[in-house]
Design a protein around this motif. Structure first.
Motif, PDB file in Angstrom:
ATOM      1  N   ASP A 131      56.221  26.413  94.429  1.00  0.00           N
ATOM      2  CA  ASP A 131      56.469  25.072  94.675  1.00  0.00           C
ATOM      3  C   ASP A 131      55.685  24.589  96.035  1.00  0.00           C
ATOM      4  N   GLN A 178      60.469  25.178  90.552  1.00  0.00           N
ATOM      5  CA  GLN A 178      59.173  25.171  89.884  1.00  0.00           C
ATOM      6  C   GLN A 178      59.553  25.185  88.271  1.00  0.00           C
ATOM      7  N   GLN A 223      59.167  15.091  89.181  1.00  0.00           N
ATOM      8  CA  GLN A 223      60.265  16.104  89.493  1.00  0.00           C
ATOM      9  C   GLN A 223      60.876  15.739  90.871  1.00  0.00           C
ATOM     10  N   GLU A 229      52.908  12.298  88.179  1.00  0.00           N
ATOM     11  CA  GLU A 229      52.565  13.879  88.280  1.00  0.00           C
ATOM     12  C   GLU A 229      53.750  14.566  88.963  1.00  0.00           C
ATOM     13  N   ASP A 254      51.595  30.139  92.365  1.00  0.00           N
ATOM     14  CA  ASP A 254      52.563  29.732  91.245  1.00  0.00           C
ATOM     15  C   ASP A 254      53.757  29.441  92.073  1.00  0.00           C
ATOM     16  N   ARG A 275      58.135  23.635  81.379  1.00  0.00           N
ATOM     17  CA  ARG A 275      57.550  22.252  80.716  1.00  0.00           C
ATOM     18  C   ARG A 275      56.381  22.806  79.730  1.00  0.00           C
ATOM     19  N   GLN A 276      55.652  23.885  80.001  1.00  0.00           N
ATOM     20  CA  GLN A 276      54.835  24.533  79.334  1.00  0.00           C
ATOM     21  C   GLN A 276      55.342  24.897  77.771  1.00  0.00           C
ATOM     22  N   ASN A 284      57.163  24.454  85.938  1.00  0.00           N
ATOM     23  CA  ASN A 284      55.799  24.315  85.194  1.00  0.00           C
ATOM     24  C   ASN A 284      56.044  25.271  83.884  1.00  0.00           C
ATOM     25  N   SER A 285      56.411  26.272  83.987  1.00  0.00           N
ATOM     26  CA  SER A 285      56.268  27.063  82.979  1.00  0.00           C
ATOM     27  C   SER A 285      57.327  26.663  81.872  1.00  0.00           C
ATOM     28  N   TYR A 321      47.688  22.322  92.738  1.00  0.00           N
ATOM     29  CA  TYR A 321      48.159  21.337  91.895  1.00  0.00           C
ATOM     30  C   TYR A 321      47.179  20.236  91.521  1.00  0.00           C
TER      31      TYR A 321
END
Lengths: 410, 674
Positions: B464, B197, B332, B329, B462, B202-203, B199-200, B375
């Motif tokens: 995968d 994971q 990854q 999208e 939150d 990336r943010q 995402n954070s 997602y």
């Protein structure tokens, strides 16, 4: 941790009941003290080194004299009731400590609303029409009779009557009944109750500290709406009656033979300036009036309580302790009891107009525990208080009144 | 800040009066007896809240920070000892919907700011420490500085203004440059663990990128180190350096010759293996060459000869997986694919056919819904699930439990992905296609559909894609197995762990806590047995064969017990400095934790592979409370040196075992000096 330094030439007092504010005031004061409270307070007292004697006030039996003897052996001079439920305990204990049997009888008088009214009547104090009710029929009869006396015809809207529990503090168990139908909503277990006729007028309360049978300090608390809001000192409109009120209180002190301590009576003043006695309590008022007094005048009302109960207190100390009524106040302090207005609430949300008002000081509201608000029977208990302080009594009064129209729980 | 929040605080407030109220409230607390202080706090908290809602509120509080602390506002809370505060916990409290939690955190931050500025000489924290702490707080709460408000903040209402105001005030005084560099370090530390994971991460990278182009933010010399991170997402190669957008990039690909394409391929692969992050351009590139020049796939995935062999053997399958699962999208997934090929697991006979099933799996409505909620609708849920499978098989130690109490399920997924990949694929198929998993507990079938509920009341989103679909089932089965052990004496993990994780989890079981009393039990024998089973010096130099479930007592940075936690022991071996270390997997999202008493879990630099956490054998043994072993291989309790044993036992007694000493131990040990 108790950090108290007491003056051994002054009295030794026992506080009956658990009030953290009272304990803290005592701890900061110069009288030796001990807290008498149920045994659930024990751990807390040990942990914080607070002088403590366990006692279960709900248990009345032939061992009840033990507490008086225990306190006497400890050298305690006087017991001070902090709650309605400990008033007769204080009377009983003090009658032993001071060897004055009449104190117990006096306390019983002060605990029973019906007895207290009769005694007041005997002392020449004006009271409204009242009667005890043992069942619903008594209530219906009283309601009818009161309205007949008022020369109402069938179909005219009735004047309401008030029902109060004999031995509960303040608004607990207080109901207003207008029609015979409403009588059915009273649960059986609330009987017996005291019934009173309704007096159209201005209700107010008095806090008076008494020393050697004389008034040491007299405060008039103005109710904006009974059960919702109160502030001190009162507006000049009500203070106008101070002379007359003082005479009424002197009458009360004489009638009930009160030598020391603190009384908290309630009165009505009708449009023709007649005072009607409502009831009197021999303990600190609810609704945090003690805290309001401290805010307005700067003296600690619990310490005043301890001082006026202490038999070793001198005239001089009392004189030096209290400020001058009204003129010495730094401003007006008020509080408002919040009741949720909606049936279903999910959170506490202070209205911005309240929170941003320059008189607003603080609140003690907490987030709702349940979403559904129990329907208010009788006057109920508020969910927490809001505190205000400011310079203008009329702004204060209108501000407190206005709060009734706001939602604090949405 | 000045323009974004303008107008929201009501201007009618008389700030001077409000500050006077604040002073009154502090005085009331200050002058109060200790036993009565709690009663004075609500008024102070509420007044502070109102002050902080006003412009200039943070300054007013900062100026009074010393007075407020000395009045006793932090007494009896964790905030009383600033040296044990963890920056990572501030996010939770600052975003709390409870006003008091936000206020005490805000007070603590502003107090430390006063300390950091040298205005307040604190007895237990220095100006440098305070500065360091606040820097980390800022790094972790960067979204409050720049970001858009999220769901948590919407829930918070006006309180979010306070949190933002305080964080922004701290940033202004500490300086943005400290924040950014610290944040970059933090991102690298997390990326070294190669989580699935991202995402954070990336943010955070996106925020740094935005911050660097924002003319209103003066970064000074900071943020230079962010280049590689930002480019790995937004422009890893020559042809997409300036982040032109996918359509423009695809046009450019059309006109490239094979030399240019080759250099794009190696550029993507280098960036991907450098950071573990995959750029959406990378996915666009791979899709393009798949049609025209599939020979370049090896370079684009950065494969070694092992991975290349595997790719060549299973070319059709890999193409299918890319076509069905890799989109900008889900880019990854390429990293997972590359590592999967490198692991050579496609050579295990059931894995390739199972992946063929995966590529064509029809997904039930319930699983679709969860994936779409987490997602979005683009691409199809099937693609997300393929991405998830690729990443889980490629990075088995990158599985995280998200914000859920489901460490057991995350551990099982990781263990299967590591050890038993076709079994994992079977689980995914059952959960995603049939919405039911059936496992067996001592011969009795246990169905996730028939269960009465899991450990977690609700599994959050939150996660995968694989965890998202499978964990709700596993969690219910795990809880159900626990229920089937209710009447057995002892700890249910003894029976549940082997049945839940699979045959390779040892049936032998040891625990050093008496379940009924919570007291320590026979610690020494427990440790000797652990050494005999796992330590190469005492077990005949036998490396661990199958990863084994184990339980640790997690402690905080002050070595206080927090809770029991499931981990996997992976390897026990000498580290580069010749110290014996235990390498383990922690389903927690960030394994780098400070467990107090100098026990700091390492995630890189001590011989760890990606995703592994490690501690020296002694330190690990001091937090262990459950382990499994093969009862048939059980040796004699190890002759561990008295000194070593005492050191381990000392660590237990100083940390989570502090309040668990059985009475006889206390009697048996004479009071020592010092």
């Amino acid at each position: 941790m108790s950090e108290q330094k007491f003056d051994s030439s002054k009295g030794y007092v026992a506080l009956l009941g658990w009030s953290l504010n009272a304990i803290e005031a005592a701890d900061k004061f110069d009288r030796r003290y001990v807290v008498v409270a149920p045994d659930w307070a024990e751990t807390y007292c040990q942990e914080h080194d607070i002088p403590y004697v366990p006692w279960n006030f709900e248990r009345l039996n032939d061992r009840s004299v033990e507490i008086a003897q225990t306190l006497k052996d400890m050298g305690v001079d006087v017991a001070i009731p902090l709650f309605e439920e400990t008033v007769e305990w204080a009377g009983a204990i003090n009658s032993v400590l001071m060897d004055q049997p009449k104190l117990f009888g006096q306390s019983l008088l002060l605990r029973d609303k019906a007895l207290m009214k009769r005694r007041a009547q005997l002392g020449g104090i004006r009271v409204g029409i009242f009667e005890e009710a043992h069942d619903k029929e008594d209530v219906v009869r009283f309601l009818k009779r009161v309205n007949q006396t008022l020369l109402k015809l069938d179909g005219d809207p009735n004047d309401p009557i008030h029902l109060k529990a004999f031995d509960k503090a303040g608004c607990l168990g207080h109901r207003v009944i207008r029609t015979p139908d409403e009588v059915d909503t009273i649960p059986e277990e609330e009987f017996p109750v005291l019934m009173e006729s309704h007096l159209d007028g201005w209700e107010f309360a008095v806090e008076a500290w008494v020393h050697n049978g004389k008034i040491a300090f007299l405060n008039i608390s103005e109710y904006v709406t009974l059960g919702y809001s109160v502030f001190v000192p009162a507006t000049p409109d009500l203070e106008y009656y101070r002379e007359q009120i003082t005479r009424e209180i002197e009458k009360l002190i004489k009638t009930f033979d009160i030598e020391f301590g603190f009384i908290h009576p309630e009165y009505f003043v009708t449009s023709d300036s007649t005072m009607y006695f409502g009831e009197v309590a021999y303990r600190p008022p609810g609704f945090k009036v003690f805290e309001l007094l401290e805010r307005a005048y700067g003296f600690n009302a619990y310490q005043a309580l301890i001082m006026t109960f202490d038999p070793k207190t001198t005239e001089e100390e009392v004189k030096a302790f209290f400020p001058k009524e009204v003129v010495d106040a730094k401003g007006y302090a008020g509080c408002f009891g919040v009741y949720p207005r909606r049936r279903v609430v999910s959170k506490l949300e202070m209205p911005e107009e309240t929170e941003n008002h320059e008189y607003f000081e603080s609140h003690e509201l907490t987030a709702p525990m349940e979403e559904t608000v129990t329907k208010r029977t009788a006057f109920g208990t508020h969910w927490g208080l809001l505190y205000f302080f400011g310079e203008d009594p009329y702004v204060m009064r209108d501000l407190l009144k206005h709060q009734e129209e706001l939602d604090f729980y949405v | 800040m000045s323009n974004s929040d303008a107008g929201s605080p009501a201007p009618v407030v008389n700030f001077d009066k409000l500050v006077q109220r604040l002073d009154d409230a502090i005085t009331a607390l200050d002058e109060s007896r200790a036993f009565a202080k709690p009663g004075k706090l609500p008024r102070l908290f509420d007044t502070v809240r109102r002050v902080l809602l006003q412009p200039g509120g943070s300054v007013a509080i900062q100026e009074r920070a010393e007075w407020i602390e000395k009045a006793g506002v932090f007494w009896g809370t964790d905030w009383a000892d600033p040296s044990i505060l963890l920056p990572s916990l501030t996010t939770h409290s600052l975003q709390s919907p409870y006003a008091d939690t936000v206020i005490i955190e805000a007070l603590s931050e502003l107090r430390l700011l006063a300390v950091a500025r040298g205005d307040y000489l604190h007895e237990s924290v220095s100006a440098e420490q305070a500065h360091h702490y606040l820097t980390q707080v800022l790094a972790i709460n960067l979204n409050m500085l720049f970001g858009e408000s999220g769901e948590a903040e919407r829930e918070q209402g006006k309180l979010a203004l306070i949190s933002r105001g305080v964080v922004q005030h701290v940033a202004k005084q500490i300086g943005y440059e400290h924040v950014i560099d610290r944040l970059i370090e933090e991102i690298w530390r997390i990326l070294q663990q190669r989580p699935i994971q991202v995402n954070s991460v990336r943010q955070m990278i996106t925020q740094i990128a935005l911050c660097r182009v924002d003319p209103n933010v003066d970064l000074g010399g900071a943020g230079q180190g962010a280049e590689r991170l930002i480019s790995s997402l937004y422009g890893p190669t020559q042809a997409c350096r300036e982040d032109p957008g996918i359509p423009v990039y695809e046009e450019r690909l059309q006109s490239m010759d094979s030399g240019a394409l080759q250099s794009e391929a190696t550029g993507f692969a280098r960036s991907m293996h450098d950071t573990g992050l995959v750029s959406p351009y990378h996915a666009a590139f791979v899709s393009y060459i798949l049609e025209k020049q599939d020979s370049m796939l090896t370079e684009a995935l950065g494969l070694s000869s092992t991975g290349r062999d595997c790719l060549l053997c299973y070319k059709d399958l890999v193409h299918e997986l890319i076509r069905e699962g890799v989109f900008p999208e889900t880019a990854q997934g390429l990293y997972g694919l590359a590592l999967l090929l490198e692991r050579g697991i496609l050579y295990q006979p059931p894995v390739a056919p199972a992946l063929w099933r995966q590529a064509r799996l029809s997904i039930c409505a319930e699983a679709r819904e969860r994936i779409q909620l987490a997602y979005g609708y683009q691409p199809q849920p099937k693609a997300w699930l393929i991405q998830g499978v690729l990443n889980m098989l490629g990075q088995p130690l990158g599985v995280g439990q998200g914000n859920n109490p489901t460490c057991q399920s995350a551990r099982a997924l990781s263990m299967w992905a590591y050890n038993d990949p076709d079994y994992l694929l079977q689980m995914v198929a059952w959960a995603a296609r049939d919405n039911e998993i059936i496992m067996h507990f001592e011969g009795q079938p246990v169905s996730s559909a028939a269960s009465r509920g899991g450990v977690a009341s609700e599994v959050t989103l939150d996660l995968d894609p694989v965890s998202l679909v499978v964990v709700p089932h596993l969690d219910r089965i795990y809880a159900e197995m626990g229920r089937m052990c209710i009447n057995r004496p002892g700890d249910p993990h003894e029976w549940v762990n082997p049945e839940f994780h699979g045959w390779s989890a040892g049936r032998g079981f040891r625990i050093n806590v008496d379940v009924a009393t919570g007291q320590l039990e026979d610690l020494e024998t427990f440790l000797r047995h652990f050494y005999a089973s796992y330590h190469p010096y005492y077990n005949g130099n036998q490396p661990l064969i199958h990863p084994q479930p184990a339980g640790v007592a997690v402690t905080d940075s002050a070595a206080r017990f927090i809770g029991w936690h499931a981990i996997t022991i992976l390897r026990v071996t000498l580290d580069p400095e010749d110290t014996m270390r235990v390498y383990f997997y922690n389903p927690n999202n960030d394994s780098g934790q400070n467990w107090g008493d100098d026990v700091v879990v390492s995630t890189a630099g001590k011989g760890e592979r990606f995703g592994e956490a490690s501690l020296t054998f002694e330190q690990f043994a001091s937090r262990l409370y459950i382990f499994h072993f093969d009862p048939l291989e059980r040796g004699e309790p190890a002759e561990v040196g008295v000194d070593e044993l005492e050191r381990v036992i000392g660590r237990v007694h100083r940390s989570w075992g502090r309040d668990r000493l059985p009475a006889e131990v206390l009697q048996a040990e004479p009071p020592r000096e010092g």
